[in-house]
Design a protein around this motif. Structure first.
Motif, mmCIF file in Angstrom:
data_model
loop_
_atom_site.group_PDB
_atom_site.id
_atom_site.type_symbol
_atom_site.label_atom_id
_atom_site.label_comp_id
_atom_site.label_asym_id
_atom_site.label_seq_id
_atom_site.Cartn_x
_atom_site.Cartn_y
_atom_site.Cartn_z
ATOM 1 N N ALA A 124 1.142 0.499 3.025
ATOM 2 C CA ALA A 124 0.689 -0.553 3.948
ATOM 3 C C ALA A 124 -0.651 -0.187 4.583
ATOM 4 O O ALA A 124 -1.539 -1.036 4.737
ATOM 5 C CB ALA A 124 1.741 -0.793 5.027
ATOM 6 N N ARG A 125 -0.799 1.101 4.942
ATOM 7 C CA ARG A 125 -2.058 1.536 5.554
ATOM 8 C C ARG A 125 -3.189 1.533 4.532
ATOM 9 O O ARG A 125 -4.326 1.152 4.859
ATOM 10 C CB ARG A 125 -1.885 2.944 6.138
ATOM 11 C CG ARG A 125 -3.132 3.528 6.788
ATOM 12 C CD ARG A 125 -3.658 2.680 7.909
ATOM 13 N NE ARG A 125 -4.770 3.333 8.586
ATOM 14 C CZ ARG A 125 -5.696 2.690 9.297
ATOM 15 N NH1 ARG A 125 -5.634 1.377 9.418
ATOM 16 N NH2 ARG A 125 -6.663 3.369 9.884
ATOM 17 N N VAL A 126 -2.911 1.910 3.285
ATOM 18 C CA VAL A 126 -3.921 1.864 2.224
ATOM 19 C C VAL A 126 -4.390 0.430 2.018
ATOM 20 O O VAL A 126 -5.605 0.164 1.901
ATOM 21 C CB VAL A 126 -3.380 2.454 0.909
ATOM 22 C CG1 VAL A 126 -4.307 2.114 -0.263
ATOM 23 C CG2 VAL A 126 -3.221 3.962 1.023
ATOM 24 N N ALA A 127 -3.454 -0.516 1.983
ATOM 25 C CA ALA A 127 -3.816 -1.928 1.825
ATOM 26 C C ALA A 127 -4.691 -2.397 2.989
ATOM 27 O O ALA A 127 -5.666 -3.133 2.797
ATOM 28 C CB ALA A 127 -2.549 -2.783 1.733
ATOM 29 N N GLN A 128 -4.354 -1.941 4.190
ATOM 30 C CA GLN A 128 -5.138 -2.308 5.375
ATOM 31 C C GLN A 128 -6.558 -1.747 5.289
ATOM 32 O O GLN A 128 -7.541 -2.434 5.614
ATOM 33 C CB GLN A 128 -4.432 -1.789 6.628
ATOM 34 C CG GLN A 128 -5.092 -2.192 7.938
ATOM 35 C CD GLN A 128 -4.375 -1.595 9.142
ATOM 36 O OE1 GLN A 128 -3.791 -0.520 9.063
ATOM 37 N NE2 GLN A 128 -4.397 -2.312 10.247
ATOM 38 N N LEU A 129 -6.682 -0.501 4.827
ATOM 39 C CA LEU A 129 -7.999 0.122 4.707
ATOM 40 C C LEU A 129 -8.839 -0.554 3.628
ATOM 41 O O LEU A 129 -10.056 -0.730 3.790
ATOM 42 C CB LEU A 129 -7.847 1.617 4.403
ATOM 43 C CG LEU A 129 -7.349 2.482 5.568
ATOM 44 C CD1 LEU A 129 -6.849 3.831 5.072
ATOM 45 C CD2 LEU A 129 -8.469 2.672 6.599
ATOM 46 N N LEU A 130 -8.212 -0.931 2.515
ATOM 47 C CA LEU A 130 -8.945 -1.649 1.472
ATOM 48 C C LEU A 130 -9.477 -2.979 1.988
ATOM 49 O O LEU A 130 -10.634 -3.349 1.728
ATOM 50 C CB LEU A 130 -8.053 -1.877 0.253
ATOM 51 C CG LEU A 130 -7.763 -0.660 -0.619
ATOM 52 C CD1 LEU A 130 -6.728 -0.991 -1.684
ATOM 53 C CD2 LEU A 130 -9.042 -0.142 -1.277
ATOM 54 N N GLU A 131 -8.653 -3.705 2.724
ATOM 55 C CA GLU A 131 -9.107 -4.965 3.313
ATOM 56 C C GLU A 131 -10.245 -4.725 4.303
ATOM 57 O O GLU A 131 -11.192 -5.513 4.400
ATOM 58 C CB GLU A 131 -7.943 -5.678 4.001
ATOM 59 C CG GLU A 131 -6.894 -6.215 3.039
ATOM 60 C CD GLU A 131 -5.722 -6.864 3.756
ATOM 61 O OE1 GLU A 131 -5.704 -6.834 5.006
ATOM 62 O OE2 GLU A 131 -4.835 -7.399 3.068
ATOM 63 N N MET A 132 -10.174 -3.622 5.019
ATOM 64 C CA MET A 132 -11.185 -3.297 6.017
ATOM 65 C C MET A 132 -12.564 -3.116 5.377
ATOM 66 O O MET A 132 -13.584 -3.477 5.966
ATOM 67 C CB MET A 132 -10.771 -2.005 6.746
ATOM 68 C CG MET A 132 -11.528 -1.721 8.023
ATOM 69 S SD MET A 132 -10.944 -0.183 8.796
ATOM 70 C CE MET A 132 -9.271 -0.646 9.249
ATOM 71 N N VAL A 133 -12.593 -2.554 4.148
ATOM 72 C CA VAL A 133 -13.879 -2.327 3.469
ATOM 73 C C VAL A 133 -14.197 -3.437 2.468
ATOM 74 O O VAL A 133 -15.109 -3.299 1.652
ATOM 75 C CB VAL A 133 -13.903 -0.961 2.761
ATOM 76 C CG1 VAL A 133 -13.747 0.158 3.767
ATOM 77 C CG2 VAL A 133 -12.842 -0.868 1.670
#
Length: 521
Positions: A386-395
């Motif tokens: 979930a955190r990886v998905a959030q970070l990908l969306e962030m960039v």
């Protein structure tokens, strides 16, 4: 007009069912420079490699014609015929001299080899000529017995030019020869090639993704996009009256020292990083001497200087990759050098080359998730995903990129993954070490916009290390100029660019390619 040195007609390259180069044609006359420009994947290098008989891709099918001086057909030529012209009539200078030069051989052996083969010189004659060539490219003949690792990047590139011009070739191929060099060395290489071209009458094909550089070297320009020539015109027409929208996009994406700077930093921002009297020594080499600066939250400090000035050593010391000999560094009041893992994770690093920075065998989710696991910032696979998905969306990347490998991404996408990985540790300070230097100008522009947005949203402090002063002008609130490990100027960016005080700073600014093309003399 005389017979062109190189005439390329309807050149096509296919690998399997994919057309890589689509009917490209151009000519290069004696003493003329033809610029081939476009983004990564546009087919620039593939076009020139196929046109000169150097393409060695499995399954590649090349058609069309490419004629050298009207008497040698290069497309479909035998290996023996190509060996006779490569090095003697056609010289090559590639982007990375570190990989082009043999690290186990002296400069003398590498320069004399082509003279012995193509000019039938004795070893003594070839060594004498090699010394003359080093003098001609601005290096002393005393360096003949040196090895490549004993030279700087700019010096190694000068050696490559000496090798390429050893046999007075009719044609010089320069494939991104200045991309990894600082602005002063880049300017010197451009001037050197121009001088040698005028002296020997060489035709030059210069490949680059940077229209700013092309504007300083080229007479004619061919703009490639997806293997197709979308615009071909004299350099002045390309800058002043470009006809294709893609060409205008490339021109507009160039950072400029007279362009807009960053949004103002918060006036009341707290001090995040304080460095005082930092020194880093490598044996007898004093890489960094007495460096001090303050970095505030939501602001960017640029560190600029030529290769070997100590920029990256400062970053290495702050990131725990080099041991300081003296000095202090505090992060939000805590001692950086004495701090443990929890403090260290608050300073993250983004490197220049995202391909080498990422594990080629690890998927994106593994690369981004590793710091989450090491620093225990997410519990269990589900929370990490979930955190990886959030970070990908962030960039600005789709979440489905989590299952991809680095080779399946473009250069800009790989750098976004590197930024996401750096953000995974929830840092307060992000050190960006030449983090856009290897990117196309259009991709670089989007990454710089991303960094500006992340700084606003997360109130990150950036330590921005770069040799491109136009990028520094766009991103930085303050600038620290280094030379030979020492600070020569440290001022607000607007003041420094408007009225540089130190002669070295003025020389760096003078070496930046101007907004318009240079008139050839």
């Amino acid at each position: 007009m005389s017979q062109p040195v190189l005439r390329v007609d309807d050149l096509r390259v296919a690998i399997g069912r994919r057309q890589i180069v689509r009917g490209v044609s151009f000519e290069a006359q004696r003493e003329q420079t033809v610029g081939i420009v476009g983004e990564s994947g546009s087919g620039k290098s593939m076009t020139v490699l196929a046109a000169t008989g150097l393409l060695d891709a499995p399954g590649a099918v090349v058609s069309g014609t490419s004629t050298l001086a009207g008497d040698v057909e290069l497309v479909g030529a035998s290996a023996r015929a190509l060996r006779a012209v490569h090095g003697s009539r056609i010289g090559f200078v590639f982007q990375d001299p570190g990989t082009s030069l043999n690290p186990l051989l002296t400069l003398a052996r590498q320069i004399t080899e082509t003279l012995e083969i193509h000019r039938n010189m004795t070893r003594r004659q070839a060594r004498s000529r090699a010394g003359e060539l080093l003098d001609e490219v601005g290096l002393s003949a005393e360096r003949l017995d040196a090895y490549p690792h004993q030279l700087s990047g700019g010096q190694r590139q000068r050696v490559m030019i000496a090798i390429a011009l050893a046999c007075d070739p009719e044609l010089l191929i320069a494939d991104e020869p200045t991309t990894a060099l600082d602005v002063t060395t880049q300017a010197q290489i451009i001037d050197l090639v121009g001088e040698l071209q005028r002296e020997f009458g060489t035709a030059v094909v210069w490949i680059s993704h940077d229209l700013g550089v092309i504007g300083q070297v080229a007479d004619e320009v061919t703009v490639l996009r997806e293997g197709e020539a979308v615009e071909q015109a004299p350099i002045l027409d390309v800058f002043d009256h470009s006809r294709h929208a893609y060409t205008r996009e490339l021109l507009d994406a160039r950072p400029r020292v007279d362009g807009p700077g960053p949004a103002p930093a918060p006036a009341d921002a707290s001090v995040m990083l304080q460095v005082n009297g930092l020194q880093v020594h490598y044996g007898a080499v004093r890489a960094v001497e007495d460096i001090s600066f303050t970095l505030r939250r939501a602001s960017t400090l640029g560190i600029v200087g030529e290769s070997g000035s100590g920029k990256s050593t400062v970053a290495a010391a702050l990131a725990g990759l080099a041991s300081p000999a003296a000095g202090t560094a505090t992060l939000d009041g805590a001692d950086v050098f004495a701090g443990g893992r929890d403090l260290r994770r608050r300073i993250s690093l983004v490197f220049q080359d995202p391909f080498s920075a990422l594990n080629p065998r690890a998927r994106v989710d593994v690369s981004i998730g590793e710091p989450l696991r090491v620093h225990r910032l997410a519990r269990g696979r589900r929370q990490r995903a979930a955190r990886v998905a959030q970070l990908l969306e962030m960039v600005g990347l789709p979440t489905e990129f989590a299952s991809r490998y680095p080779h399946e991404l473009s250069g800009g996408q790989r750098q976004r993954v590197s930024i996401a990985r750096a953000l995974a540790t929830e840092p307060d300070v992000l050190i960006l070490d030449e983090s856009t230097a290897s990117l196309d100008v259009s991709v670089q522009s989007t990454v710089l916009d991303l960094l500006a947005r992340l700084q606003r949203e997360l109130e990150l402090a950036y330590l921005f290390i770069a040799h491109d002063l136009a990028v520094v002008h766009r991103m930085c609130h303050d600038v620290l100029v280094m030379r030979a490990g020492e600070v020569v100027e440290h001022r607000p960016a607007a003041d420094l660019f408007a009225a540089p005080e130190h002669p070295y700073t003025r020389s760096l600014l003078a070496a930046v390619p101007p907004a318009g093309p240079r008139e050839k003399v």
